[in-house]
Scaffold this motif. Structure first.
Motif, short mmCIF file in Angstrom:
data_model
loop_
_atom_site.label_atom_id
_atom_site.label_comp_id
_atom_site.label_asym_id
_atom_site.label_seq_id
_atom_site.Cartn_x
_atom_site.Cartn_y
_atom_site.Cartn_z
N MET A 147 0.53 -12.33 6.93
CA MET A 147 1.71 -11.32 7.50
C MET A 147 1.11 -9.82 7.43
SD MET A 147 5.11 -13.19 6.25
CE MET A 147 6.17 -12.25 6.92
N PRO A 148 -0.29 -9.73 7.58
CA PRO A 148 -0.82 -8.27 7.12
C PRO A 148 -0.35 -7.25 7.90
CG PRO A 148 -2.40 -9.67 8.35
CD PRO A 148 -1.31 -10.59 7.98
N GLY A 149 -0.14 -7.54 9.45
CA GLY A 149 0.58 -6.19 10.25
C GLY A 149 1.88 -6.16 10.04
N TRP A 150 2.78 -7.38 9.57
CA TRP A 150 4.03 -7.20 9.36
C TRP A 150 4.54 -6.05 8.31
CZ3 TRP A 150 7.80 -11.43 10.38
CH2 TRP A 150 7.09 -12.65 11.34
N ARG A 151 3.70 -5.61 7.31
CA ARG A 151 3.86 -4.31 6.44
C ARG A 151 5.23 -5.03 5.91
NH1 ARG A 151 0.09 -4.50 5.29
NH2 ARG A 151 0.40 -2.36 3.95
N ILE A 152 5.08 -6.27 4.95
CA ILE A 152 6.17 -6.57 4.11
C ILE A 152 5.60 -6.53 2.53
CG2 ILE A 152 8.08 -8.08 3.32
CD1 ILE A 152 8.61 -6.86 6.10
N GLY A 153 6.28 -5.86 1.69
CA GLY A 153 5.70 -6.24 0.32
C GLY A 153 6.94 -5.91 -0.67
N LEU A 154 6.74 -5.74 -1.93
CA LEU A 154 7.73 -5.61 -2.74
C LEU A 154 7.13 -4.90 -4.21
CD1 LEU A 154 8.91 -8.84 -4.80
CD2 LEU A 154 7.08 -8.72 -3.16
N VAL A 155 8.20 -4.31 -4.69
CA VAL A 155 7.74 -3.70 -6.12
C VAL A 155 8.86 -4.30 -7.18
CG1 VAL A 155 8.92 -1.61 -5.58
CG2 VAL A 155 7.43 -1.76 -7.68
N VAL A 156 8.55 -4.84 -8.26
CA VAL A 156 9.50 -5.24 -9.50
C VAL A 156 9.29 -4.63 -10.68
CG1 VAL A 156 9.41 -7.32 -8.22
CG2 VAL A 156 7.82 -6.98 -10.16
N SER A 157 10.30 -4.01 -11.32
CA SER A 157 10.15 -3.52 -12.71
C SER A 157 11.50 -3.44 -13.21
CB SER A 157 9.60 -1.74 -12.57
OG SER A 157 9.37 -1.59 -13.83
N VAL A 203 12.42 8.18 -4.01
CA VAL A 203 11.35 8.92 -3.26
C VAL A 203 11.39 7.63 -1.91
CG1 VAL A 203 8.68 8.60 -2.88
CG2 VAL A 203 9.88 9.26 -4.83
N LEU A 204 11.63 6.70 -1.83
CA LEU A 204 11.46 5.81 -0.64
C LEU A 204 12.44 6.14 0.25
CD1 LEU A 204 11.02 1.87 -0.65
CD2 LEU A 204 12.96 2.98 0.39
N SER A 205 13.65 6.20 -0.11
CA SER A 205 14.87 6.63 0.64
C SER A 205 14.82 7.96 1.45
CB SER A 205 16.09 6.58 -0.07
OG SER A 205 16.21 7.49 -1.00
N ASN A 206 13.99 8.79 0.98
CA ASN A 206 13.71 10.11 1.66
C ASN A 206 12.45 10.09 2.64
OD1 ASN A 206 15.49 12.61 0.79
ND2 ASN A 206 14.99 11.25 -1.10
N ILE A 207 11.72 8.67 2.71
CA ILE A 207 10.50 8.80 3.58
C ILE A 207 10.82 7.82 4.59
CG2 ILE A 207 8.02 8.00 3.50
CD1 ILE A 207 7.81 9.34 0.60
N GLU A 208 11.52 6.89 4.42
CA GLU A 208 11.58 5.77 5.39
C GLU A 208 12.91 5.28 5.62
OE1 GLU A 208 10.67 1.64 2.90
OE2 GLU A 208 9.02 2.98 3.22
N SER A 209 13.18 4.36 6.67
CA SER A 209 14.55 4.05 7.07
C SER A 209 14.79 2.58 7.05
CB SER A 209 14.86 4.64 8.20
OG SER A 209 14.89 5.99 8.30
N LYS A 235 0.72 -1.09 -0.15
CA LYS A 235 -0.12 0.00 0.04
C LYS A 235 0.78 1.30 -0.02
CE LYS A 235 -3.88 2.12 2.20
NZ LYS A 235 -5.09 1.89 3.58
N GLN A 236 1.72 1.17 0.77
CA GLN A 236 2.64 2.35 0.86
C GLN A 236 3.44 2.60 -0.69
OE1 GLN A 236 6.15 2.20 3.65
NE2 GLN A 236 5.78 4.51 3.97
N GLY A 237 3.84 1.28 -1.27
CA GLY A 237 4.24 1.56 -2.63
C GLY A 237 3.40 2.27 -3.62
N ILE A 238 2.14 2.22 -3.41
CA ILE A 238 1.28 3.07 -4.12
C ILE A 238 1.54 4.52 -4.13
CG2 ILE A 238 -1.18 3.71 -4.66
CD1 ILE A 238 -2.12 0.84 -3.59
N LEU A 239 1.87 5.15 -2.92
CA LEU A 239 2.28 6.54 -2.81
C LEU A 239 3.95 6.68 -3.45
CD1 LEU A 239 1.95 9.29 -1.39
CD2 LEU A 239 3.00 8.37 0.78
N HIS A 240 4.68 5.82 -3.09
CA HIS A 240 6.00 5.99 -3.45
C HIS A 240 5.88 5.90 -5.27
CE1 HIS A 240 7.53 5.27 0.48
NE2 HIS A 240 7.42 3.99 0.31
N ILE A 241 5.30 5.13 -5.91
CA ILE A 241 5.19 5.13 -7.34
C ILE A 241 4.55 6.30 -7.76
CG2 ILE A 241 4.04 3.88 -9.26
CD1 ILE A 241 4.15 1.31 -7.55
#
Length: 387
Positions: A242-252, A263-269, A104-110
């Motif tokens: 694992m819904p509460g773990w908040r683990i996903g991925l994006v491929v491209s 983008v991601l590196s400026n938002i999370e750690s 879900k966070q990936g939607i924002l990053h993209i």
């Protein structure tokens, strides 16, 4: 004091489930014992190996610091092996995979990486509300495209070709589809890739449901040349409990991944290392775990969801996949919210009204399969008593 919020808050409302689940919690606090069949949050734990890997890694003294934004190399390799195992897709783990704190966070990053204010975005109707809300928050222009049950909930490419596509930058697609449960196929994915290349539109495929009640999991990356124009999101939430773990991925392709990483590196750690180590264990769950948890379990629960739909006078497609059941409501209801509220307040069962997914979902409701059989049976009995 004259402090006002940012203008972007005027473009969105609080997420429907955020509001409704607060109401359900208040009803339960008052002793009403509501059975929630609303959200798709798996109710069983991850595999034993996953939990053991988490605890063993967390017990080490050197695993609690900041982690690389790109994730540990072992995790990226495990994601690559997983894509090869389930989809037959070969990825460069170093350049074509980016772990996420939930897809879900990936939607924002993209969206932040690709969209300027005023850029157009194609969003499905019905569709996941976050595609629309995030697009609005980044200042993009929403162009909806209709999905229809008579077309197996697939895009109408003839209608799309008649649209003014000159400002469209992204197109959101999602198969197996949420909320409708319609499955994807390679022919559809081939048409999407060709459409994206023809019009210079990035196709973003959101793919968290492909392993649920689905004997033929697919990725849009199976299509030749898809990496050139496509991005795919995937998630551990649904398929690995694992819904509460908040683990996903994006491929491209490597260039798109680098933009998203900027983008991601400026938002999370980064993600806690023990969680990454545990995710590797989850990705290696045996086929038997997958069949028991993602096929047999949901197939057993699905029969009760179908019985609930029957009791409510709804019609539905038995070919649906994923962890929900989508049903068309009877004509005597004005809309999905009327039926959902009737069931909530009179039977104390929470179902999702289809209107939240767009006006094309107004005549539908959705039942989550993330509830044990005893609760599903109880929900069925309560609803039968409505008459």
């Amino acid at each position: 004091m004259n402090i006002i919020p940012a203008d972007r808050l005027n473009t969105v409302e609080e997420y429907y489930f955020s509001k409704k689940l607060k109401e359900v919690a208040e009803m339960n606090a008052a002793g009403q014992n509501v059975i929630s069949l609303g959200i798709g949050s798996p109710d069983l734990p991850p595999s034993e190996d996953t939990v053991n890997a988490l605890s063993q890694s967390a017990a080490q003294p050197n695993t609690h610091g900041y982690q690389p934004h790109v994730g540990i190399s072992e995790l990226r390799k495990a994601f690559g092996d997983w894509y090869k195992r389930w989809y037959g897709v070969t990825l460069d783990a170093a350049k074509e995979i980016q772990p996420l704190i939930g897809s879900k966070q990936g939607i924002l990053h993209i969206s932040l990486a690709f969209l300027n204010p005023g850029d157009g975005v194609l969003v499905p109707n019905p569709g996941y509300p976050t595609y629309t809300s995030v697009s609005k928050m980044v200042g993009a222009k929403i162009h909806t495209y209709d999905l229809d049950e008579n077309n197996d909930w697939q895009p109408d490419f003839e209608a799309l070709e008649k649209m003014d596509l000159s400002d469209i930058k992204l197109m959101w697609v999602n198969y197996p589809n949420m909320p409708t449960g319609a499955n994807g196929n390679l022919k559809l994915f081939e048409r999407l890739v060709a459409f994206g290349k023809k019009h210079n539109i990035v196709i973003v495929h959101d793919n968290p449901y492909s392993l649920i009640l689905n004997e033929n999991p697919l990725s849009i990356m199976q299509v030749e040349g898809a990496k050139d124009i496509c991005i795919e999101l995937n998630s551990m939430s649904k398929s690995h409990n694992m819904p509460g773990w908040r683990i996903g991925l994006v491929v491209s392709n490597a260039r798109f991944i680098q933009w998203i990483l900027k983008v991601l590196s400026n938002i999370e750690s980064g993600t806690l290392k023990p969680m990454q180590v545990a995710t590797i264990a989850a990705l290696n769950n045996p086929d038997e775990w997958h069949r028991k948890n993602n096929i047999e379990l949901y197939a057993s629960r699905r029969q009760y969801a179908e019985a609930i739909m029957d009791a409510l006078g709804c019609t539905y497609d038995k070919k649906q996949v994923g962890m929900f059941l989508w049903g068309k409501i009877h004509a005597y209801y004005k809309g999905s919210e009327e039926l959902a509220d009737k069931v909530l307040y009179n039977a104390k069962v929470f179902l999702t009204p289809g209107f939240i997914f767009g006006d094309r979902g107004e005549r539908y409701i959705r039942i989550s399969l993330c509830c044990n059989e005893n609760m599903l049976k109880e929900a069925l009995e309560r609803i039968k008593k409505l008459g």
